[in-house]
Design a protein around this motif. Structure first.
Motif, short mmCIF file in Angstrom:
data_model
loop_
_atom_site.label_atom_id
_atom_site.label_comp_id
_atom_site.label_asym_id
_atom_site.label_seq_id
_atom_site.Cartn_x
_atom_site.Cartn_y
_atom_site.Cartn_z
N ARG A 125 -1.06 -6.54 -15.64
CA ARG A 125 0.13 -5.69 -15.63
C ARG A 125 0.32 -5.10 -14.22
N GLY A 126 0.85 -5.95 -13.34
CA GLY A 126 1.12 -5.52 -11.97
C GLY A 126 0.77 -6.57 -10.93
N ALA A 127 -0.18 -7.46 -11.26
CA ALA A 127 -0.58 -8.51 -10.32
C ALA A 127 -0.94 -9.79 -11.07
N GLY A 128 -0.36 -9.99 -12.23
CA GLY A 128 -0.78 -11.05 -13.12
C GLY A 128 -0.55 -12.45 -12.62
N ALA A 129 0.41 -12.64 -11.71
CA ALA A 129 0.67 -13.99 -11.20
C ALA A 129 -0.52 -14.55 -10.44
N PRO A 313 1.38 0.20 -8.98
CA PRO A 313 1.08 1.38 -8.15
C PRO A 313 2.23 2.35 -7.92
N TRP A 314 3.44 2.08 -8.43
CA TRP A 314 4.60 2.87 -8.00
C TRP A 314 5.26 3.61 -9.16
N ARG A 315 4.49 4.26 -10.00
CA ARG A 315 5.05 4.92 -11.18
C ARG A 315 5.87 6.16 -10.83
N GLU A 372 5.87 -8.25 3.57
CA GLU A 372 5.30 -6.91 3.57
C GLU A 372 3.77 -6.98 3.63
N LYS A 373 3.15 -5.91 4.08
CA LYS A 373 1.69 -5.82 4.05
C LYS A 373 1.22 -5.78 2.59
N LEU A 374 -0.01 -6.21 2.36
CA LEU A 374 -0.55 -6.21 1.00
C LEU A 374 -0.46 -4.83 0.36
N ARG A 375 -0.83 -3.81 1.10
CA ARG A 375 -0.84 -2.46 0.53
C ARG A 375 0.58 -2.00 0.18
N GLN A 376 1.57 -2.56 0.86
CA GLN A 376 2.95 -2.18 0.58
C GLN A 376 3.47 -2.83 -0.70
N ARG A 377 2.79 -3.88 -1.16
CA ARG A 377 3.16 -4.53 -2.41
C ARG A 377 2.30 -4.04 -3.58
N TYR A 378 1.00 -3.89 -3.32
CA TYR A 378 0.06 -3.61 -4.41
C TYR A 378 -0.53 -2.21 -4.38
N GLY A 379 -0.34 -1.47 -3.31
CA GLY A 379 -0.89 -0.12 -3.20
C GLY A 379 -2.34 -0.14 -2.75
N ARG A 381 -4.75 1.93 -3.08
CA ARG A 381 -5.76 2.41 -4.04
C ARG A 381 -6.05 1.38 -5.13
N LYS A 382 -5.13 0.42 -5.35
CA LYS A 382 -5.33 -0.61 -6.37
C LYS A 382 -6.03 -1.85 -5.82
N LEU A 383 -5.93 -2.09 -4.51
CA LEU A 383 -6.35 -3.37 -3.96
C LEU A 383 -7.85 -3.66 -4.07
N PRO A 384 -8.76 -2.69 -3.89
CA PRO A 384 -10.18 -3.04 -4.06
C PRO A 384 -10.49 -3.61 -5.44
#
Length: 411
Positions: A125-129, A313-315, A372-379, A381-384
């Motif tokens: 739910r957010g990166a499932g692809a 990450p963008w609620r 976009e940078k990874l953090r700009q797509r996935y946040g 705090r979520k990336l690790p």
């Protein structure tokens, strides 16, 4: 052999084009849906769209979160999380997900839910692809609100009313958009006035008179074109904004889009964007199909879900804004008009990011361009956690063409 699985075949990101000389795994035969009336659940196949099931769900006495348009695969919307007009009442599309049947990178068929493979359910739910191919998914639907009847107001404002309109829009978002109110604002070319105009769609998920009271400030601007009607929820997407869904959903059309998240909507930023697009229309008449689309959605139910419940990450976002560059050449390579359109898009996206209320550009992953940078797509705090999931569930990186995740992330 590299491959890419597709469902509804509607996507914006340029990273899909990274697949060359590979296989397309076409899920278009997975178009089934079933409704459990007693449980209030909906189960769909991997390529089923909102357009496929919305009428049957309405007839069964239920409604559900929807994307802004009807043609993307509902599962594809879900794995990015799914923003739309119902985020104030029901949350994201992904918040309705109960479980999914998924093919892993190793070719195993597994079930994911809060109880089975819970770590994968979080990331789905957010990166499932990046994590598997969903062949079916089950969702919790909702009993009809207001018997499923929704107030839809389509309004058109000429250029000389743009400042008043954007002031009203800012006043709504500054005081928290009501949970039942959703707004889509389009800036498009008016061939009669030969200038930019605003086509606004205001939707209220509740009684007509209540909705009209909420919309009173924008209606008080006396738009010269007004079309207000009550429609059942299953006809909303096809009705809204004068039926814009039919213009967005044709197959085999290239979309050149640039998006940004918003949690602040300054009228000055909107007006500057309007003026710049208006000047672009004058300078490049062959690019007058170019539009700006600002989705302003309530976030009460979406924000009420704990941040760590899913990978999204963008609620706290209040909206999303996009410029879609369209030229007569179809944005052909080395076309000076297309290059000018892309330059305009970069400037506008930078401006939106600077006044968005976020520290830098951020974007809902289903709307990501891919630069976009990874953090700009996935946040950040979520990336690790997402990187660890990618390493666990896709160590050979076979799911590599839709805003691909790394297997390690250190910030």
């Amino acid at each position: 052999i590299p491959f890419l699985a597709t469902g509804g075949r509607h996507g914006y990101t340029t990273t899909l084009g990274d697949l060359q000389g590979g296989l397309a795994i076409d899920l278009s035969q997975f178009k089934s849906y079933s409704i459990d009336r007693a449980a209030g659940t909906l189960t769909v196949g991997g390529a089923t769209t909102l357009a496929d099931f919305q009428d049957a769900l309405y007839e069964a006495g239920y409604m559900i979160q929807t994307p802004s348009i009807s043609c993307p695969g509902y599962v594809g919307v879900t794995v990015g999380s799914g923003v739309g007009r119902f985020t104030g009442l029901f949350g994201l599309v992904a918040d309705a997900l109960i479980s999914a049947r998924l093919v892993t990178a190793e070719g195993r068929i597994i079930h994911v839910s809060r109880r089975q493979n819970a770590d994968l359910f979080w990331g789905l739910r957010g990166a499932g692809a990046n994590l598997g191919v969903v062949v079916s998914a089950t969702y919790q639907a909702h009993k009809l609100v207001n018997q499923g009847q929704i107030l839809n107001a389509d309004l058109i404002f000429p250029a000389n009313k743009s400042k008043e309109y954007f002031d009203v829009l800012q006043s709504f978002t500054a005081n928290k958009l009501p949970a039942k109110l959703a707004i889509v604002t389009l800036i498009v070319f008016d061939p009669v006035a030969q200038a930019a105009q605003i086509v606004a769609n205001w939707v209220y998920i509740g009684p007509r008179e209540e909705g009209l009271r909420v919309m009173a400030p924008v209606l008080a601007l006396n738009p010269p074109v007004t079309n207000i009607q009550v429609v059942p929820w299953n006809k909303l997407v096809s009705t809204a904004a004068g039926g814009a869904d039919a213009l967005i959903c044709p197959k085999n059309v290239s979309h050149n889009t640039w998006w940004a998240n918003l949690r602040s909507l300054p009228a000055s930023t909107f007006q500057a964007s309007f003026d710049e697009l208006n000047n672009f229309y004058k300078q490049y008449p062959e690019a007058r199909g170019t539009t700006i689309n600002a989705e302003t959605f309530p976030n009460q139910a979406m924000a009420a879900v704990p941040d760590d419940d899913s990978a999204y990450p963008w609620r706290d976002a209040l909206g999303h804004i996009q410029i879609g560059v369209i030229t007569e050449s179809g944005n052909a390579a080395r076309d000076p008009t297309a290059e000018a359109g892309n330059s305009l898009a970069r400037r506008l996206r930078d401006r939106w990011a600077a006044t968005s209320g976020y520290p830098e550009l951020s974007v809902y992953v289903n709307y990501a361009r891919g630069d976009e940078k990874l953090r700009q797509r996935y946040g950040s705090r979520k990336l690790p956690r997402l990187a660890a999931l990618k390493k666990k569930w896709d160590p050979r990186n076979v799911f590599a063409y839709n805003n691909v995740l790394p297997m390690e992330y250190r910030g």
